[in-house]
Motif scaffolding. Structure first.
Motif, mmCIF file in Angstrom:
data_model
loop_
_atom_site.group_PDB
_atom_site.id
_atom_site.type_symbol
_atom_site.label_atom_id
_atom_site.label_comp_id
_atom_site.label_asym_id
_atom_site.label_seq_id
_atom_site.Cartn_x
_atom_site.Cartn_y
_atom_site.Cartn_z
ATOM 1 N N GLU A 51 0.807 -1.215 0.000
ATOM 2 C CA GLU A 51 0.000 0.000 0.000
ATOM 3 C C GLU A 51 0.843 1.269 0.000
ATOM 4 O O GLU A 51 0.526 2.241 0.683
ATOM 5 N N SER A 52 1.937 1.232 -0.744
ATOM 6 C CA SER A 52 2.773 2.429 -0.874
ATOM 7 C C SER A 52 3.482 2.376 -2.220
ATOM 8 O O SER A 52 3.558 1.318 -2.838
ATOM 9 N N PRO A 53 4.029 3.522 -2.661
ATOM 10 C CA PRO A 53 4.787 3.520 -3.920
ATOM 11 C C PRO A 53 6.269 3.218 -3.679
ATOM 12 O O PRO A 53 7.119 3.662 -4.422
ATOM 13 N N PHE A 54 6.562 2.465 -2.603
ATOM 14 C CA PHE A 54 7.951 2.203 -2.232
ATOM 15 C C PHE A 54 8.290 0.718 -2.284
ATOM 16 O O PHE A 54 7.451 -0.139 -2.042
ATOM 17 N N TRP A 55 9.555 0.464 -2.595
ATOM 18 C CA TRP A 55 10.102 -0.885 -2.610
ATOM 19 C C TRP A 55 11.430 -0.837 -1.864
ATOM 20 O O TRP A 55 12.051 0.213 -1.756
ATOM 21 N N VAL A 56 11.864 -2.008 -1.398
ATOM 22 C CA VAL A 56 13.203 -2.125 -0.841
ATOM 23 C C VAL A 56 13.973 -3.075 -1.744
ATOM 24 O O VAL A 56 13.470 -4.147 -2.104
ATOM 25 N N PHE B 290 18.448 -0.599 -0.433
ATOM 26 C CA PHE B 290 18.136 0.703 -1.003
ATOM 27 C C PHE B 290 16.627 0.890 -0.962
ATOM 28 O O PHE B 290 15.887 -0.058 -1.250
ATOM 29 N N LEU B 291 16.187 2.087 -0.623
ATOM 30 C CA LEU B 291 14.770 2.391 -0.703
ATOM 31 C C LEU B 291 14.506 2.890 -2.117
ATOM 32 O O LEU B 291 15.201 3.791 -2.602
ATOM 33 N N LEU B 292 13.551 2.272 -2.784
ATOM 34 C CA LEU B 292 13.224 2.656 -4.155
ATOM 35 C C LEU B 292 11.803 3.198 -4.213
ATOM 36 O O LEU B 292 10.957 2.814 -3.415
ATOM 37 N N GLY B 293 11.584 4.067 -5.186
ATOM 38 C CA GLY B 293 10.239 4.578 -5.402
ATOM 39 C C GLY B 293 9.892 4.477 -6.871
ATOM 40 O O GLY B 293 10.768 4.400 -7.724
ATOM 41 N N CYS C 124 13.512 4.279 -8.784
ATOM 42 C CA CYS C 124 14.600 5.214 -8.503
ATOM 43 C C CYS C 124 14.935 5.175 -7.023
ATOM 44 O O CYS C 124 14.058 4.964 -6.179
ATOM 45 N N ILE C 125 16.208 5.372 -6.730
ATOM 46 C CA ILE C 125 16.670 5.334 -5.344
ATOM 47 C C ILE C 125 16.213 6.597 -4.620
ATOM 48 O O ILE C 125 16.344 7.710 -5.127
ATOM 49 N N ILE C 126 15.684 6.387 -3.430
ATOM 50 C CA ILE C 126 15.192 7.489 -2.603
ATOM 51 C C ILE C 126 16.120 7.652 -1.407
ATOM 52 O O ILE C 126 16.537 6.669 -0.794
ATOM 53 N N THR C 127 16.448 8.894 -1.114
ATOM 54 C CA THR C 127 17.219 9.200 0.084
ATOM 55 C C THR C 127 16.238 9.827 1.065
ATOM 56 O O THR C 127 15.724 10.921 0.823
ATOM 57 N N LEU C 128 15.949 9.092 2.146
ATOM 58 C CA LEU C 128 14.989 9.589 3.137
ATOM 59 C C LEU C 128 15.701 10.443 4.167
ATOM 60 O O LEU C 128 16.775 10.098 4.643
ATOM 61 N N GLU D 27 10.030 16.358 3.767
ATOM 62 C CA GLU D 27 10.163 17.395 2.722
ATOM 63 C C GLU D 27 11.588 17.471 2.190
ATOM 64 O O GLU D 27 11.813 17.947 1.080
ATOM 65 N N ALA D 28 12.565 17.043 3.003
ATOM 66 C CA ALA D 28 13.969 17.114 2.591
ATOM 67 C C ALA D 28 14.416 15.844 1.863
ATOM 68 O O ALA D 28 15.533 15.759 1.375
ATOM 69 N N SER D 29 13.537 14.857 1.789
ATOM 70 C CA SER D 29 13.881 13.604 1.115
ATOM 71 C C SER D 29 13.993 13.839 -0.388
ATOM 72 O O SER D 29 13.374 14.742 -0.934
ATOM 73 N N SER D 30 14.812 12.994 -1.048
ATOM 74 C CA SER D 30 15.008 13.204 -2.482
ATOM 75 C C SER D 30 14.963 11.878 -3.241
ATOM 76 O O SER D 30 15.093 10.805 -2.656
ATOM 77 N N ILE D 31 14.767 12.003 -4.544
ATOM 78 C CA ILE D 31 14.714 10.834 -5.435
ATOM 79 C C ILE D 31 15.716 11.075 -6.562
ATOM 80 O O ILE D 31 15.825 12.177 -7.083
ATOM 81 N N ASN D 32 16.471 10.036 -6.888
ATOM 82 C CA ASN D 32 17.509 10.127 -7.913
ATOM 83 C C ASN D 32 16.910 9.776 -9.273
ATOM 84 O O ASN D 32 16.756 8.603 -9.603
ATOM 85 N N LEU D 33 16.571 10.819 -10.043
ATOM 86 C CA LEU D 33 15.978 10.592 -11.366
ATOM 87 C C LEU D 33 17.039 10.468 -12.455
ATOM 88 O O LEU D 33 16.739 10.067 -13.572
ATOM 89 N N LEU D 34 18.281 10.805 -12.116
ATOM 90 C CA LEU D 34 19.352 10.757 -13.115
ATOM 91 C C LEU D 34 19.848 9.327 -13.352
ATOM 92 O O LEU D 34 20.294 8.999 -14.439
ATOM 93 N N ALA D 35 19.770 8.497 -12.321
ATOM 94 C CA ALA D 35 20.306 7.138 -12.442
ATOM 95 C C ALA D 35 19.263 6.119 -11.979
ATOM 96 O O ALA D 35 19.351 5.570 -10.887
ATOM 97 N N PRO D 36 18.247 5.877 -12.820
ATOM 98 C CA PRO D 36 17.195 4.934 -12.425
ATOM 99 C C PRO D 36 17.705 3.493 -12.385
ATOM 100 O O PRO D 36 18.670 3.141 -13.049
ATOM 101 N N ILE D 37 17.027 2.699 -11.573
ATOM 102 C CA ILE D 37 17.253 1.253 -11.556
ATOM 103 C C ILE D 37 16.280 0.679 -12.579
ATOM 104 O O ILE D 37 15.067 0.849 -12.450
#
Length: 151
Positions: free
Chosen positions: A44-49, A60-63, A94-98, A103-113
Protein backbone atom coordinates in the motif's frame (compact mmCIF):
# COMPACT_ATOMS: atom_id res chain seq x y z
CA UNK A 1 8.51 -21.84 -6.88
CA UNK A 2 11.25 -21.85 -4.26
CA UNK A 3 11.12 -19.49 -1.33
CA UNK A 4 14.19 -18.09 0.32
CA UNK A 5 14.61 -16.64 3.80
CA UNK A 6 16.81 -13.56 3.79
CA UNK A 7 18.17 -11.52 6.67
CA UNK A 8 17.59 -7.79 6.57
CA UNK A 9 18.68 -5.13 8.99
CA UNK A 10 15.52 -3.04 8.84
CA UNK A 11 12.87 -5.74 8.48
CA UNK A 12 14.39 -8.80 10.17
CA UNK A 13 13.98 -12.17 8.48
CA UNK A 14 11.95 -12.09 5.31
CA UNK A 15 10.63 -14.78 3.04
CA UNK A 16 11.01 -13.94 -0.63
CA UNK A 17 10.19 -16.01 -3.65
CA UNK A 18 12.17 -16.51 -6.84
CA UNK A 19 10.29 -13.91 -8.86
CA UNK A 20 11.39 -11.20 -6.40
CA UNK A 21 15.09 -11.91 -6.97
CA UNK A 22 16.98 -9.84 -9.54
CA UNK A 23 20.52 -10.38 -10.77
CA UNK A 24 22.62 -7.25 -11.34
CA UNK A 25 25.55 -8.58 -13.44
CA UNK A 26 27.60 -5.43 -12.75
CA UNK A 27 26.28 -4.78 -9.26
CA UNK A 28 25.24 -1.25 -8.34
CA UNK A 29 27.77 1.60 -8.61
CA UNK A 30 29.74 1.63 -5.38
CA UNK A 31 28.62 -1.95 -4.61
CA UNK A 32 29.90 -3.80 -7.69
CA UNK A 33 30.43 -7.03 -5.75
CA UNK A 34 26.75 -7.23 -4.77
CA UNK A 35 24.94 -8.82 -7.69
CA UNK A 36 21.82 -10.44 -6.24
CA UNK A 37 18.98 -8.49 -4.71
CA UNK A 38 15.41 -9.10 -3.62
CA UNK A 39 12.84 -6.51 -4.68
CA UNK A 40 10.34 -6.16 -1.85
CA UNK A 41 7.20 -4.06 -2.27
CA UNK A 42 6.13 -2.13 0.82
CA UNK A 43 2.41 -2.82 0.72
CA UNK A 44 0.00 0.00 0.00
CA UNK A 45 2.77 2.43 -0.87
CA UNK A 46 4.79 3.52 -3.92
CA UNK A 47 7.95 2.20 -2.23
CA UNK A 48 10.10 -0.88 -2.61
CA UNK A 49 13.20 -2.12 -0.84
CA UNK A 50 16.06 -3.51 -2.91
CA UNK A 51 17.78 -5.82 -0.42
CA UNK A 52 21.12 -7.51 -1.00
CA UNK A 53 20.88 -11.28 -0.56
CA UNK A 54 24.42 -11.48 0.86
CA UNK A 55 24.81 -8.32 2.94
CA UNK A 56 21.94 -7.75 5.34
CA UNK A 57 23.12 -4.16 5.97
CA UNK A 58 22.86 -3.28 2.28
CA UNK A 59 19.48 -2.16 1.05
CA UNK A 60 18.14 0.70 -1.00
CA UNK A 61 14.77 2.39 -0.70
CA UNK A 62 13.22 2.66 -4.16
CA UNK A 63 10.24 4.58 -5.40
CA UNK A 64 8.13 4.52 -8.51
CA UNK A 65 9.33 7.72 -10.20
CA UNK A 66 6.09 8.09 -12.17
CA UNK A 67 4.12 8.45 -8.93
CA UNK A 68 6.25 11.38 -7.79
CA UNK A 69 7.08 12.86 -11.21
CA UNK A 70 4.29 11.96 -13.65
CA UNK A 71 6.15 13.72 -16.47
CA UNK A 72 9.32 11.62 -15.94
CA UNK A 73 10.55 10.01 -19.14
CA UNK A 74 13.71 8.83 -20.77
CA UNK A 75 14.76 6.65 -23.64
CA UNK A 76 16.46 3.42 -22.67
CA UNK A 77 19.55 3.10 -24.87
CA UNK A 78 19.39 0.04 -27.14
CA UNK A 79 22.63 -1.42 -25.78
CA UNK A 80 21.29 -1.22 -22.21
CA UNK A 81 17.99 -2.84 -23.22
CA UNK A 82 19.95 -5.56 -24.98
CA UNK A 83 22.27 -6.11 -22.01
CA UNK A 84 19.25 -6.57 -19.74
CA UNK A 85 17.44 -8.72 -22.30
CA UNK A 86 14.46 -6.35 -22.28
CA UNK A 87 12.00 -6.99 -25.07
CA UNK A 88 8.77 -5.42 -23.88
CA UNK A 89 8.31 -5.47 -20.12
CA UNK A 90 10.40 -3.10 -18.05
CA UNK A 91 10.19 -1.82 -14.47
CA UNK A 92 11.75 1.51 -13.55
CA UNK A 93 12.47 2.42 -9.95
CA UNK A 94 14.60 5.21 -8.50
CA UNK A 95 16.67 5.33 -5.34
CA UNK A 96 15.19 7.49 -2.60
CA UNK A 97 17.22 9.20 0.08
CA UNK A 98 14.99 9.59 3.14
CA UNK A 99 15.60 12.42 5.55
CA UNK A 100 14.02 12.94 8.94
CA UNK A 101 11.96 15.75 7.44
CA UNK A 102 10.08 14.06 4.61
CA UNK A 103 10.16 17.39 2.72
CA UNK A 104 13.97 17.11 2.59
CA UNK A 105 13.88 13.60 1.12
CA UNK A 106 15.01 13.20 -2.48
CA UNK A 107 14.71 10.83 -5.43
CA UNK A 108 17.51 10.13 -7.91
CA UNK A 109 15.98 10.59 -11.37
CA UNK A 110 19.35 10.76 -13.11
CA UNK A 111 20.31 7.14 -12.44
CA UNK A 112 17.20 4.93 -12.43
CA UNK A 113 17.25 1.25 -11.56
CA UNK A 114 15.98 -0.51 -14.68
CA UNK A 115 14.60 -4.02 -14.18
CA UNK A 116 13.62 -6.78 -16.57
CA UNK A 117 10.74 -8.55 -14.77
CA UNK A 118 10.82 -11.43 -17.25
CA UNK A 119 14.52 -12.30 -17.09
CA UNK A 120 14.86 -10.80 -13.58
CA UNK A 121 17.96 -8.80 -14.37
CA UNK A 122 18.65 -5.24 -13.29
CA UNK A 123 21.04 -2.36 -13.68
CA UNK A 124 21.41 1.18 -12.45
CA UNK A 125 21.67 3.29 -15.58
CA UNK A 126 23.06 6.81 -15.63
CA UNK A 127 21.14 8.90 -18.14
CA UNK A 128 23.49 11.02 -20.17
CA UNK A 129 21.95 14.08 -21.84
CA UNK A 130 18.92 13.97 -19.55
CA UNK A 131 17.53 17.01 -17.74
CA UNK A 132 17.53 15.18 -14.41
CA UNK A 133 19.85 15.13 -11.42
CA UNK A 134 20.45 12.89 -8.41
CA UNK A 135 18.48 14.85 -5.81
CA UNK A 136 14.98 15.82 -6.92
CA UNK A 137 12.65 16.81 -4.12
CA UNK A 138 10.45 13.81 -3.38
CA UNK A 139 7.31 15.87 -2.86
CA UNK A 140 7.74 18.49 -5.56
CA UNK A 141 5.50 17.52 -8.45
CA UNK A 142 2.41 16.38 -6.57
CA UNK A 143 -0.87 16.88 -8.40
CA UNK A 144 -3.11 19.48 -6.76
CA UNK A 145 -6.04 17.95 -4.88
CA UNK A 146 -9.38 18.58 -6.61
CA UNK A 147 -7.56 20.81 -9.06
CA UNK A 148 -7.33 23.60 -6.45
CA UNK A 149 -4.01 24.90 -5.18
CA UNK A 150 -3.36 24.48 -1.50
CA UNK A 151 -6.28 21.96 -1.29
Amino acid sequence: MNNLIIETLSMGKLEVNEDQIYHFPKGIPGFEEETDFALIHMSESPFWVLQSLKEQELSFLLGDPFVFYPSYEFELPDDEAEELGIESEVLVRCIITLKEQIEASSINLLAPIVLNPTGRTGKQIVLHRAPYHTKHNLLQEQPAIDGKDGG
